[in-house]
Design a protein around this motif. Structure first.
Motif, PDB file in Angstrom:
ATOM      1  N   ALA A   1     -31.868  12.049 -24.262  1.00  0.00           N
ATOM      2  CA  ALA A   1     -31.791  10.956 -23.291  1.00  0.00           C
ATOM      3  C   ALA A   1     -32.702  11.247 -22.112  1.00  0.00           C
ATOM      4  N   VAL A   2     -33.448  10.227 -21.692  1.00  0.00           N
ATOM      5  CA  VAL A   2     -34.333  10.332 -20.534  1.00  0.00           C
ATOM      6  C   VAL A   2     -34.035   9.161 -19.609  1.00  0.00           C
ATOM      7  N   PHE A   3     -33.682   9.470 -18.364  1.00  0.00           N
ATOM      8  CA  PHE A   3     -33.339   8.445 -17.389  1.00  0.00           C
ATOM      9  C   PHE A   3     -34.381   8.420 -16.274  1.00  0.00           C
ATOM     10  N   GLN A   4     -34.608   7.225 -15.725  1.00  0.00           N
ATOM     11  CA  GLN A   4     -35.621   7.065 -14.694  1.00  0.00           C
ATOM     12  C   GLN A   4     -35.259   7.766 -13.387  1.00  0.00           C
ATOM     13  N   ASN A   5     -33.987   8.112 -13.214  1.00  0.00           N
ATOM     14  CA  ASN A   5     -33.569   8.802 -11.984  1.00  0.00           C
ATOM     15  C   ASN A   5     -33.884  10.293 -12.001  1.00  0.00           C
ATOM     16  N   GLY A   6     -34.568  10.772 -13.060  1.00  0.00           N
ATOM     17  CA  GLY A   6     -34.953  12.179 -13.128  1.00  0.00           C
ATOM     18  C   GLY A   6     -34.068  13.041 -13.999  1.00  0.00           C
ATOM     19  N   LEU A   7     -33.038  12.456 -14.613  1.00  0.00           N
ATOM     20  CA  LEU A   7     -32.116  13.210 -15.466  1.00  0.00           C
ATOM     21  C   LEU A   7     -32.566  13.156 -16.918  1.00  0.00           C
ATOM     22  N   LYS A   8     -32.616  14.323 -17.581  1.00  0.00           N
ATOM     23  CA  LYS A   8     -32.932  14.422 -18.997  1.00  0.00           C
ATOM     24  C   LYS A   8     -31.853  15.261 -19.676  1.00  0.00           C
ATOM     25  N   ILE A   9     -31.416  14.791 -20.826  1.00  0.00           N
ATOM     26  CA  ILE A   9     -30.336  15.475 -21.537  1.00  0.00           C
ATOM     27  C   ILE A   9     -30.728  15.636 -23.000  1.00  0.00           C
ATOM     28  N   ILE A  10     -30.628  16.844 -23.512  1.00  0.00           N
ATOM     29  CA  ILE A  10     -30.805  17.130 -24.938  1.00  0.00           C
ATOM     30  C   ILE A  10     -29.541  17.851 -25.410  1.00  0.00           C
ATOM     31  N   LEU A  11     -28.817  17.240 -26.328  1.00  0.00           N
ATOM     32  CA  LEU A  11     -27.578  17.812 -26.848  1.00  0.00           C
ATOM     33  C   LEU A  11     -27.673  17.924 -28.363  1.00  0.00           C
ATOM     34  N   GLY A  12     -27.092  18.976 -28.911  1.00  0.00           N
ATOM     35  CA  GLY A  12     -27.049  19.148 -30.355  1.00  0.00           C
ATOM     36  C   GLY A  12     -25.735  19.773 -30.777  1.00  0.00           C
ATOM     37  N   ALA A  13     -25.231  19.351 -31.920  1.00  0.00           N
ATOM     38  CA  ALA A  13     -23.999  19.930 -32.458  1.00  0.00           C
ATOM     39  C   ALA A  13     -24.089  19.946 -33.976  1.00  0.00           C
ATOM     40  N   THR A  14     -23.598  21.018 -34.577  1.00  0.00           N
ATOM     41  CA  THR A  14     -23.619  21.164 -36.035  1.00  0.00           C
ATOM     42  C   THR A  14     -22.280  21.711 -36.508  1.00  0.00           C
ATOM     43  N   TYR A  15     -21.721  21.079 -37.512  1.00  0.00           N
ATOM     44  CA  TYR A  15     -20.527  21.601 -38.180  1.00  0.00           C
ATOM     45  C   TYR A  15     -20.915  21.915 -39.616  1.00  0.00           C
ATOM     46  N   MET A  16     -20.560  23.107 -40.101  1.00  0.00           N
ATOM     47  CA  MET A  16     -20.980  23.501 -41.444  1.00  0.00           C
ATOM     48  C   MET A  16     -19.924  24.338 -42.152  1.00  0.00           C
ATOM     49  N   ASP A  17     -20.026  24.317 -43.460  1.00  0.00           N
ATOM     50  CA  ASP A  17     -19.159  25.106 -44.326  1.00  0.00           C
ATOM     51  C   ASP A  17     -20.060  25.844 -45.309  1.00  0.00           C
ATOM     52  N   VAL A  18     -20.139  27.158 -45.170  1.00  0.00           N
ATOM     53  CA  VAL A  18     -20.984  27.987 -46.029  1.00  0.00           C
ATOM     54  C   VAL A  18     -20.060  28.948 -46.775  1.00  0.00           C
TER      55      VAL A  18
END
Length: 750
Positions: A580-597
């Motif tokens: 996410a990139v906002f014009q007010n100067g805020l940037k957010i990068i989020l990631g999540a992974t669920y796995m079964d090995v």
């Protein structure tokens, strides 16, 4: 009549003079950006910037509008404007490169295509992403990539590999400019020697890619794309130091060699020579290192504008870890325990586009790796040479986009261990073909096949299929399926045996692993009228393995047993990325992974060692424009994973806790060409020893001089050894380095 015409003329002149106008300049990273599109949203009014990046919109009726600026390869910008009678406004825009979505990628299909157009999902990370948490090498930098985990394999020497979606390092292929030169010895010893200074971008493909890249690309691949001399800055320097005493310096400069070529040189130097023992086991918490890497790349200017580039790198490292009183005079002896590793490595790689009408590209690489190591009193001396050549033919015909190729890989490996009675030499010739079919405006189908011949394992076929459905300009659905294979390189797996008392036992002639994979990927983009952007991407995957080769730490605590699994193993899961990139100067990068090995043998399903159930990553940035200050908060979180303990009596935990590494950074960039940055790493001061009585087993007796054995070979319980353990530094799953501050300076001359 003349008076009427005069009145109409004066009225029309008044109307025209009451129209509004907007003008300004569009740039990118400070340089004028020609041919940028300038439009008033939801109107027919628009223009493009000229060669100086300027624009001028005239004759705009009064009202409220959104002024939108766009250009291929850059993030759109919008601004709300209000125009009254006879208003003239001036707005300048500085567009930023679109690091998330509009990148040109090559890894998924061996063709340079826009990421949105690739039928294979490819994740792209540029230097701006890694600068949010500065590190001394790419191995450490990958800790904030969702689904990718740098795994340390030894508490003493701190060697490691890269896990993708829970699969161990040997399943991950690491490329430099598309060349498979990082394998075997370099997978264990050379990953930490790849400096960030040569980085243009990193492309990540998760899931089997053997149909294009052959063995090792079973779990996924990481392609490190180096900088192009033509687009690199004239001079760049980046230096930082930490409160632990680490010091890192990156230097880069380019030069034009007349009209013949352009040259890029990068130098990285890293030093850490401050032994620290915060957990009081008399062993260094972090390996001491003295490392230098020199990189040069030449791009030749050809009259036909076809590609010809050559690159080379020299890497040398002296690292040691062990008892705090260790000195080089103890190297290889039994008086004081230390693990000392000298690594010397050369790499040459290049690309040459043939001077013919057809688009044919020849790529080649050669590496020479020399290893001189001792683990206590055990020497390990090894040499590895890898040669690789590949010729591809890119051909478009009607709705078909063909790629044909042939490759040849030569590998030489030799060491001083009993497991290698003579030098191992192998040749792997390959043929592959790929056809991307444009079924319609919204549907593309990709079909591929690769054939490899291995002198030990014979013929190997790996097909692939991919389908891309471009639902609209803001939504894409992808389906991929295929197979993968991995020819065993036992050295990579058996490295753990060198650093402890476990012995490697191979029960049979190991056969190549095979995998069958399917994954679905959905990408959705959202834009607001205020110019904000949100990108959401989710992937679900399922991979089934036969002939799995999984190290067995459980059957005998004194051994690492290898054999082909009598059953199957599966890795499956789902991941989600938000940008996410906002014009007010805020940037957010989020990631999540669920796995079964897990693996299934004799009808019993068990979770594989050192595989977490879930991971999460984040990078949250905010710019205070008036203060010329950027704030970056980065981190990761990992779920519990099963750990290699030494039997039921081992008091160390069988499972790791949920743990997290978090960092914060402040960057001041008011002074032209300079950036000053400072922050704190590992804010929570987390280390693996928390909650454990010790991390290294028998740290007080690293040569097992006081260990006694029962007649059956098992360790005897004695007053000096109440848990019946042997020396073992392999109980490791995260960095053993606590909280520390850092300060750095960057200078860039473009």
């Amino acid at each position: 009549m003349k008076n009427l015409i005069l009145i109409l003329f004066l009225f029309l002149s008044f109307i025209l003079s009451a129209q509004n106008s907007v003008k300004g300049k569009v740039s990118a990273e400070g340089a004028p950006l020609p041919y940028a599109t300038v439009v008033l949203v939801k109107t027919q009014l628009g223009t493009v910037t000229d060669s100086l990046g300027t624009y001028n919109l005239t004759n705009i009726p009064k009202g409220e509008y959104h002024l939108k600026i766009s250009h291929t390869g850059f993030k759109n910008q919008q601004r709300k404007i209000i125009l009254n009678d006879t208003t003239t406004l001036a707005f300048d825009f500085d567009l930023k490169a679109d690091n998330a979505l509009d990148e040109v990628v090559v890894t998924g299909t061996l063709k340079a295509v826009n990421r949105l157009e690739s039928p294979v999902p490819v994740e792209v990370y540029k230097p701006t992403f890694f600068k949010k948490n500065p590190t001394a090498n790419i191995f450490e930098a990958l800790q904030n990539v969702n689904g990718v985990r740098p795994q340390l394999n030894c508490n003493v020497c701190n060697t490691g590999d890269i896990h993708i979606n829970g699969l161990e390092g040997p399943y991950t292929l690491v490329l430099i400019d598309g060349m498979p030169i990082v394998s075997g010895l370099s997978t264990v010893y050379g990953l930490s020697g790849i400096p960030n200074s040569l980085l243009e971008r990193i492309e990540v493909v998760k899931g089997p890619a053997s149909s294009l890249y052959g063995s090792e690309a079973v779990g996924g691949l990481i392609n490190i794309i180096t900088k192009n001399p033509k687009s690199a800055p004239v001079f760049a320097a980046d230096a930082f130091s930490t409160s632990w005493g680490e010091a890192n310096l990156d230097l880069g400069f380019k030069a034009n060699l007349g009209k013949v070529a352009s040259l890029l040189t990068g130098v990285n130097y890293f030093n850490y020579s401050n032994p620290i023992d915060n957990n009081h086991d008399n062993f260094t918490d972090v390996t001491l290192q003295d490392r230098i890497s020199v990189f040069q790349k030449l791009n030749f200017n050809r009259k036909n504008n076809k590609l010809f580039s050559m690159a080379g790198r020299f890497f040398y490292e002296d690292r040691w870890g062990g008892e705090m009183q260790w000195e080089k005079k103890y190297r290889g002896g039994s008086e004081v325990y230390g693990e000392s590793i000298y690594t010397k490595r050369y790499e040459i790689l290049g690309s040459y586009e043939l001077p013919i009408t057809e688009k044919m590209l020849f790529t080649f690489s050669y590496t020479d790796h020399d290893q001189n190591s001792v683990y206590g009193n055990i020497p390990y001396l090894a040499q590895q040479k890898i040669g690789f050549g590949q010729l591809t033919w890119d051909k478009k015909m009607s709705r078909h986009d063909f790629l044909f190729g042939t490759a040849l890989r030569y590998q030489f490996y030799n060491d001083n261990t009993p497991a290698t009675p003579k030098a191992d030499k192998s040749w792997i010739p390959s043929l592959f073909a790929q056809d991307e079919i444009r079924l319609s405006e919204k549907h593309n189908l990709l079909l591929g096949m690769r054939y490899d011949y291995n002198n030990r394992h014979g013929n190997i076929f790996t097909p692939r299929l991919a389908h891309k459905w471009k639902i609209n300009e803001k939504a894409i659905f992808r389906f991929n399926a295929g197979t993968g294979f991995r020819v065993v390189n036992l050295f990579t797996e058996e490295h753990a045996a060198l650093t402890g008392s476990r012995k490697v036992e191979v029960l049979e002639d190991l056969q190549p692993e095979r995998s069958y994979n399917a994954n679905v990927n959905f990408l959705k983009k959202f834009y607001t009228n205020d110019g904000d952007y949100i990108g959401l991407e989710t992937t679900a995957w399922y991979t089934y393995f036969t002939n799995s080769i999984i190290p067995d730490y459980d059957t005998d605590p004194n051994k690492i047993i290898y054999k082909n699994l009598d059953g199957h193993s599966v890795t499956q899961g789902v991941s989600i990325n938000l940008d996410a990139v906002f014009q007010n100067g805020l940037k957010i990068i989020l990631g999540a992974t669920y796995m079964d090995v897990a693996k299934t043998e004799n009808g019993m399903k068990t979770r594989q060692m050192l595989t977490e159930k879930f991971t999460g990553t984040w990078a949250i940035s905010y710019r205070l424009k008036k203060l010329y200050l950027d704030i970056d908060y980065t981190g990761n979180v990992y779920g519990p994973m099963r750990l290699p303990t030494l039997g039921d009596s081992d008091p160390r935990k069988d499972y790791s806790p949920t743990w997290s590494i978090q960092n914060i950074q402040f960057t001041f960039n008011k002074i032209k060409n300079f950036e000053f940055y400072a922050g704190i790493k590992n804010l929570l001061n987390w280390t693996p020893n928390k909650g454990n009585p010790f991390i290294i087993a028998r740290a007080n007796d690293p040569f097992d001089q006081n260990v006694q054995y029962n007649p059956d070979g098992s360790v005897m319980v004695t007053p000096n050894n109440p848990y019946a353990l042997t020396f073992d530094p392999g109980y490791v799953y995260g960095p053993n380095q606590g909280i520390r501050s850092f300060f750095g300076l960057r200078y860039t001359l473009k």
